[in-house]
Scaffold this motif. Structure first.
Motif, PDB file in Angstrom:
ATOM      1  N   HIS A   6      59.420  27.849  76.600  1.00 10.67           N
ATOM      2  CA  HIS A   6      59.120  27.823  78.034  1.00 10.67           C
ATOM      3  C   HIS A   6      57.689  27.370  78.264  1.00 10.67           C
ATOM      4  O   HIS A   6      56.881  27.318  77.336  1.00 10.67           O
ATOM      5  CB  HIS A   6      59.352  29.188  78.695  1.00 10.67           C
ATOM      6  CG  HIS A   6      58.480  30.288  78.175  1.00 10.67           C
ATOM      7  ND1 HIS A   6      58.848  31.125  77.152  1.00 10.67           N
ATOM      8  CD2 HIS A   6      57.233  30.696  78.543  1.00 10.67           C
ATOM      9  CE1 HIS A   6      57.883  31.992  76.918  1.00 10.67           C
ATOM     10  NE2 HIS A   6      56.879  31.759  77.744  1.00 10.67           N
ATOM     11  N   GLU A  53      58.185  30.003  83.141  1.00  9.41           N
ATOM     12  CA  GLU A  53      57.788  31.397  83.365  1.00  9.41           C
ATOM     13  C   GLU A  53      56.632  31.388  84.353  1.00  9.41           C
ATOM     14  O   GLU A  53      55.599  30.774  84.085  1.00  9.41           O
ATOM     15  CB  GLU A  53      57.335  32.017  82.034  1.00  9.41           C
ATOM     16  CG  GLU A  53      56.743  33.410  82.157  1.00  9.41           C
ATOM     17  CD  GLU A  53      56.189  33.943  80.823  1.00  9.41           C
ATOM     18  OE1 GLU A  53      55.695  33.137  80.003  1.00  9.41           O
ATOM     19  OE2 GLU A  53      56.260  35.159  80.614  1.00  9.41           O
ATOM     20  N   HIS A  77      50.227  28.472  79.617  1.00  9.88           N
ATOM     21  CA  HIS A  77      50.525  28.384  78.180  1.00  9.88           C
ATOM     22  C   HIS A  77      51.818  27.619  77.925  1.00  9.88           C
ATOM     23  O   HIS A  77      52.631  27.427  78.821  1.00  9.88           O
ATOM     24  CB  HIS A  77      50.591  29.779  77.549  1.00  9.88           C
ATOM     25  CG  HIS A  77      51.714  30.651  78.037  1.00  9.88           C
ATOM     26  ND1 HIS A  77      51.587  31.515  79.096  1.00  9.88           N
ATOM     27  CD2 HIS A  77      52.994  30.782  77.603  1.00  9.88           C
ATOM     28  CE1 HIS A  77      52.731  32.155  79.279  1.00  9.88           C
ATOM     29  NE2 HIS A  77      53.619  31.727  78.398  1.00  9.88           N
ATOM     30  N   ALA A  79      54.992  27.858  75.232  1.00 12.77           N
ATOM     31  CA  ALA A  79      55.591  28.770  74.253  1.00 12.77           C
ATOM     32  C   ALA A  79      56.589  28.022  73.381  1.00 12.77           C
ATOM     33  O   ALA A  79      57.418  27.261  73.885  1.00 12.77           O
ATOM     34  CB  ALA A  79      56.296  29.910  74.973  1.00 12.77           C
ATOM     35  N   GLU A 127      51.867  30.039  72.678  1.00 18.04           N
ATOM     36  CA  GLU A 127      52.585  31.292  72.425  1.00 18.04           C
ATOM     37  C   GLU A 127      53.707  31.006  71.438  1.00 18.04           C
ATOM     38  O   GLU A 127      54.409  30.006  71.580  1.00 18.04           O
ATOM     39  CB  GLU A 127      53.183  31.803  73.758  1.00 18.04           C
ATOM     40  CG  GLU A 127      54.051  33.039  73.630  1.00 18.04           C
ATOM     41  CD  GLU A 127      54.721  33.448  74.960  1.00 18.04           C
ATOM     42  OE1 GLU A 127      54.502  32.783  75.983  1.00 18.04           O
ATOM     43  OE2 GLU A 127      55.475  34.428  74.944  1.00 18.04           O
TER      44      GLU A 127
HETATM   45 ZN    ZN Z   1      55.243  32.976  77.931  1.00 17.92          ZN
END
Ligand code: ZN
Length: 134
Positions: A6, A53, A77, A79, A127
């Motif tokens: 994500h 997200e 971020h 991921a 992440e």
């Molecule tokens: Zn995340």
């Protein structure tokens, strides 16, 4: 790393951002979850294989509040989905990346997560996340 799991986007107001992303992606938010340890309220969207997200601070000292104060709203971020977070953390440590947590943490959306310091990744907060298997 299997794929991008994500993209995390920092927002000031989760409800407003949710309405907006529902319109943008033309799909309803499928999950809202608070991660108390991270000081965030999250909302997740699926677009085909991919997820978005949204993250909003749940209190003033939240890392998201600090991020927004410094950089404003936006991509926070990326991921990556990993098969085995423990071996991936070992591998990345061996390659000289700086892990922000030495032990995987319980993240949102039923994942074990670990973050890499953005100073070692060209300014991108990375992440790692592994689905928690029952
Ligand atoms: Zn995340």
């Amino acid at each position: 790393m299997k794929k991008i799991e994500h993209i995390g986007i920092a927002v000031k107001d989760l409800n407003l951002a949710c309405d907006l992303y529902e319109k943008l992606l033309n799909t309803p938010c499928y999950k809202k979850e608070e991660v108390i340890s991270e000081g965030v309220h999250t909302a997740f969207f699926k677009t085909g294989e991919n997820k978005i997200e949204l993250l909003a601070a749940s209190h003033e000292d939240s890392p998201i509040a600090k991020f927004i104060a410094k950089k404003g709203e936006g991509i926070h971020h990326i991921a990556f989905d990993v098969e085995d977070i423990y071996s991936e953390m070992e591998r990345l440590k061996g390659e000289g990346f700086v892990l922000l947590n030495e032990v995987p943490k319980q993240g949102a959306d039923h994942k074990l997560v670990c973050f890499l310091h953005p100073k070692g990744t060209n300014g991108v907060l990375v992440e790692l996340c592994q689905e928690i298997k029952e």
